[in-house]
Scaffold this motif. Structure first.
Motif, PDB file in Angstrom:
ATOM      1  N   GLY A  37      13.611  12.922  66.738  1.00  0.00           N
ATOM      2  CA  GLY A  37      13.580  11.622  66.371  1.00  0.00           C
ATOM      3  C   GLY A  37      12.859  11.091  65.043  1.00  0.00           C
ATOM      4  N   ALA A  38      11.466  11.568  64.896  1.00  0.00           N
ATOM      5  CA  ALA A  38      10.630  11.139  64.099  1.00  0.00           C
ATOM      6  C   ALA A  38      11.266  12.165  62.738  1.00  0.00           C
ATOM      7  N   TYR A  39      11.348  13.272  63.217  1.00  0.00           N
ATOM      8  CA  TYR A  39      11.541  14.852  61.801  1.00  0.00           C
ATOM      9  C   TYR A  39      13.392  13.767  62.002  1.00  0.00           C
ATOM     10  N   LEU A  40      13.850  13.150  62.307  1.00  0.00           N
ATOM     11  CA  LEU A  40      15.547  13.076  61.821  1.00  0.00           C
ATOM     12  C   LEU A  40      15.396  11.742  60.720  1.00  0.00           C
ATOM     13  N   VAL A  41      14.699  10.320  61.086  1.00  0.00           N
ATOM     14  CA  VAL A  41      14.577   9.274  60.419  1.00  0.00           C
ATOM     15  C   VAL A  41      13.621   9.277  59.451  1.00  0.00           C
ATOM     16  N   LEU A  42      12.594  10.357  58.885  1.00  0.00           N
ATOM     17  CA  LEU A  42      11.033  10.834  57.854  1.00  0.00           C
ATOM     18  C   LEU A  42      12.434  11.607  57.465  1.00  0.00           C
ATOM     19  N   VAL A  43      13.408  12.449  57.376  1.00  0.00           N
ATOM     20  CA  VAL A  43      14.492  12.902  56.774  1.00  0.00           C
ATOM     21  C   VAL A  43      15.427  12.306  55.673  1.00  0.00           C
ATOM     22  N   GLY A  44      15.527  11.218  57.303  1.00  0.00           N
ATOM     23  CA  GLY A  44      16.705  10.429  55.921  1.00  0.00           C
ATOM     24  C   GLY A  44      15.734   9.134  55.506  1.00  0.00           C
TER      25      GLY A  44
ATOM     26  N   PRO B 221      18.757 -11.167  56.288  1.00  0.00           N
ATOM     27  CA  PRO B 221      19.432  -9.488  55.829  1.00  0.00           C
ATOM     28  C   PRO B 221      18.587  -9.179  53.986  1.00  0.00           C
ATOM     29  N   PRO B 222      18.442  -9.614  53.490  1.00  0.00           N
ATOM     30  CA  PRO B 222      18.464  -9.857  52.253  1.00  0.00           C
ATOM     31  C   PRO B 222      17.039  -9.258  52.618  1.00  0.00           C
ATOM     32  N   HIS B 223      16.285 -10.571  52.547  1.00  0.00           N
ATOM     33  CA  HIS B 223      15.252 -10.057  52.617  1.00  0.00           C
ATOM     34  C   HIS B 223      14.718  -8.835  53.429  1.00  0.00           C
ATOM     35  N   LEU B 224      15.139  -8.402  54.702  1.00  0.00           N
ATOM     36  CA  LEU B 224      14.479  -7.270  54.998  1.00  0.00           C
ATOM     37  C   LEU B 224      14.884  -6.615  55.000  1.00  0.00           C
ATOM     38  N   ALA B 225      16.449  -6.121  53.680  1.00  0.00           N
ATOM     39  CA  ALA B 225      16.473  -4.987  52.839  1.00  0.00           C
ATOM     40  C   ALA B 225      15.395  -4.662  51.499  1.00  0.00           C
ATOM     41  N   VAL B 226      15.512  -5.997  51.398  1.00  0.00           N
ATOM     42  CA  VAL B 226      14.101  -6.060  49.722  1.00  0.00           C
ATOM     43  C   VAL B 226      12.834  -5.309  50.645  1.00  0.00           C
ATOM     44  N   ARG B 227      11.737  -6.106  52.115  1.00  0.00           N
ATOM     45  CA  ARG B 227      11.016  -5.496  52.173  1.00  0.00           C
ATOM     46  C   ARG B 227      11.056  -3.997  53.022  1.00  0.00           C
ATOM     47  N   ALA B 228      12.451  -3.855  53.105  1.00  0.00           N
ATOM     48  CA  ALA B 228      12.473  -1.912  53.414  1.00  0.00           C
ATOM     49  C   ALA B 228      12.716  -1.135  52.392  1.00  0.00           C
ATOM     50  N   ASP B 229      13.409  -1.629  51.250  1.00  0.00           N
ATOM     51  CA  ASP B 229      13.303  -0.515  50.357  1.00  0.00           C
ATOM     52  C   ASP B 229      12.081  -0.413  49.499  1.00  0.00           C
ATOM     53  N   SER B 230      10.987  -2.008  49.435  1.00  0.00           N
ATOM     54  CA  SER B 230       9.700  -1.292  49.057  1.00  0.00           C
ATOM     55  C   SER B 230       8.983  -0.291  49.922  1.00  0.00           C
ATOM     56  N   ALA B 231       9.072  -0.921  51.257  1.00  0.00           N
ATOM     57  CA  ALA B 231       8.770   0.868  52.161  1.00  0.00           C
ATOM     58  C   ALA B 231       8.944   1.462  51.640  1.00  0.00           C
ATOM     59  N   ILE B 232      10.194   2.095  51.263  1.00  0.00           N
ATOM     60  CA  ILE B 232      10.660   2.901  51.498  1.00  0.00           C
ATOM     61  C   ILE B 232      10.070   4.280  49.710  1.00  0.00           C
ATOM     62  N   SER B 233       9.907   2.870  49.173  1.00  0.00           N
ATOM     63  CA  SER B 233       9.171   3.602  47.553  1.00  0.00           C
ATOM     64  C   SER B 233       8.119   3.726  47.792  1.00  0.00           C
ATOM     65  N   GLY B 234       7.477   3.462  48.634  1.00  0.00           N
ATOM     66  CA  GLY B 234       5.560   3.241  49.089  1.00  0.00           C
ATOM     67  C   GLY B 234       5.365   4.591  50.054  1.00  0.00           C
ATOM     68  N   LEU B 235       6.629   5.125  50.071  1.00  0.00           N
ATOM     69  CA  LEU B 235       6.189   6.072  52.143  1.00  0.00           C
ATOM     70  C   LEU B 235       5.484   6.751  51.288  1.00  0.00           C
ATOM     71  N   SER B 236       4.602   7.402  52.165  1.00  0.00           N
ATOM     72  CA  SER B 236       3.455   8.683  52.142  1.00  0.00           C
ATOM     73  C   SER B 236       4.005  10.056  52.288  1.00  0.00           C
ATOM     74  N   PRO B 237       3.754  10.603  50.929  1.00  0.00           N
ATOM     75  CA  PRO B 237       4.316  11.688  50.592  1.00  0.00           C
ATOM     76  C   PRO B 237       4.160  12.782  52.374  1.00  0.00           C
ATOM     77  N   GLY B 238       2.777  12.365  53.037  1.00  0.00           N
ATOM     78  CA  GLY B 238       1.818  12.659  54.129  1.00  0.00           C
ATOM     79  C   GLY B 238       3.227  12.477  55.456  1.00  0.00           C
ATOM     80  N   TYR B 239       4.124  11.513  55.547  1.00  0.00           N
ATOM     81  CA  TYR B 239       4.105  11.348  56.727  1.00  0.00           C
ATOM     82  C   TYR B 239       4.583  11.669  57.685  1.00  0.00           C
ATOM     83  N   PHE B 240       4.924  13.346  57.231  1.00  0.00           N
ATOM     84  CA  PHE B 240       5.405  14.438  58.831  1.00  0.00           C
ATOM     85  C   PHE B 240       4.223  14.870  59.037  1.00  0.00           C
TER      86      PHE B 240
END
Length: 354
Positions: free
Chosen positions: A55-62, A5-24
């Motif tokens: 569904g994609a819209y709601l996930v990306l908003v979050g 769980p901690p490793h997944l959380a770290v990877r998830a946070d890293s992915a969110i940090s680098g989230l592309s502005p154009g992902y919508f």
């Protein structure tokens, strides 16, 4: 033992940090396929695609809200970077495409709500982002970093025009105001396209472009024209109000020219892809930018079908049906790439841990 769980959380946070502005663009691509399927008469399939887009819209908003809270400085840096800033306009365009999808399925109230949100974001970003880009000075010339994402600014404006043109105002006064807003959104999007096209051409002429730099968002050059055709054809089909009547003839002729130029761009973009991936062997792997290629294909399908129907051109409508098949196939391939990427990320183990 690995504490997953901690490793997944770290990877998830890293992915969110680098989230592309154009992902919508994922929402744009999926939403326009729903609209295209509805336009082609496949109502059941359209109603399957629309919830996927929602569904994609709601996930990306979050995800974007989380990124704003946890990585606000990086988000602001993207907004000041001429290579990434205009990707944020996919938020507007994705919201507008969803609104059009809801209209086609008889959900007018949801459509109105989304259009209000899209218009508010469009007004804010339309004045703030260009200012941030132009005022930021980091020693690198802005023109050299102009790219295909800039066309999304035009797409965002046209997405509002498409959504507004599908509304049914309750009073003549509201109909007049709606006509003004719709024609204005289409006009702004058209002028922005011309200006951005000039900048992109100047960039290529003065600074050149490498195979690595020719990324999928350059397909938006065609998609922006296609959505201008959809918006314009929808305006031509609107009821009689002063602003629409004044612009109907001009818009009707212009959208035919836009469709022709969009069709001309398709072989050019395909050839550029061959030059990039086959001749220069740039690896073809999943990136969020690929959704910016799916959307133009789906939008060109809608543009062709709608223009062919409004202007009574069966051949153009048939071309649209063919592009719908292509768009569906490309969507499946890119979605598979996304699924594989997510799966690999979830299974990846940290280095040095067992």
């Amino acid at each position: 033992m690995t504490r997953t769980p901690p490793h997944l959380a770290v990877r998830a946070d890293s992915a969110i940090s680098g989230l592309s502005p154009g992902y919508f663009a994922l929402v744009m691509a999926t939403g326009i396929l729903s609209v295209a399927l509805h336009e082609a008469g496949f109502v059941g399939a359209s109603r399957v695609a629309l919830p996927l887009a929602v569904g994609a819209y709601l996930v990306l908003v979050g995800l974007f809200a989380t990124r704003a809270i946890r990585h606000g400085r990086r988000m602001l840096a993207d907004a000041r970077n001429s290579e990434t800033a205009f990707g944020y306009f996919t938020i507007v365009a994705g919201t507008g495409v969803l609104a059009a999808g809801f209209q086609g399925n008889g959900m007018g109230s949801l459509s109105v709500g989304l259009l209000i949100v899209a218009a508010a974001i469009w007004l804010v970003l339309g004045y703030v982002l260009p200012w941030q880009v132009l005022m930021a000075r980091d020693g690198e010339p802005i023109l050299a970093r102009t790219n295909g994402t800039w066309f999304i600014w035009s797409v965002a404006s046209q997405s509002l025009a498409v959504g507004l043109s599908g509304l049914n105002p309750a009073t003549p006064r509201l109909a007049d105001l709606l006509g003004i807003a719709t024609v204005m959104a289409w006009s702004v999007g058209t002028i922005l396209y011309v200006g951005i096209a000039v900048l992109v051409i100047l960039r290529v002429v003065h600074h050149g472009i490498t195979p690595q730099q020719f990324e999928p968002p350059y397909w938006v050059a065609m998609g922006a024209l296609a959505i201008s055709v959809v918006a314009g054809a929808s305006i031509v089909d609107m009821g009689s109000v002063p602003m629409v009547d004044a612009a109907r003839g001009l818009i009707g002729g212009t959208v035919v020219v836009f469709w022709c130029f969009a069709a001309w761009l398709v072989p050019l973009l395909v050839g550029a892809g061959i030059w990039r991936h086959l001749l220069h062997r740039v690896p073809l792997r999943y990136t969020p930018a690929l959704w910016s290629m799916v959307f133009p294909l789906g939008m060109f399908a809608v543009a062709s079908m709608r223009l062919g129907r409004v202007e009574h051109m069966p051949a153009v409508e048939t071309i649209g049906a063919g592009f719908l098949v292509v768009a569906l196939l490309v969507w499946v391939l890119v979605a598979a790439g996304l699924a594989v990427t997510i799966g690999r990320g979830a299974r990846r183990r940290p280095v040095g841990r067992a």
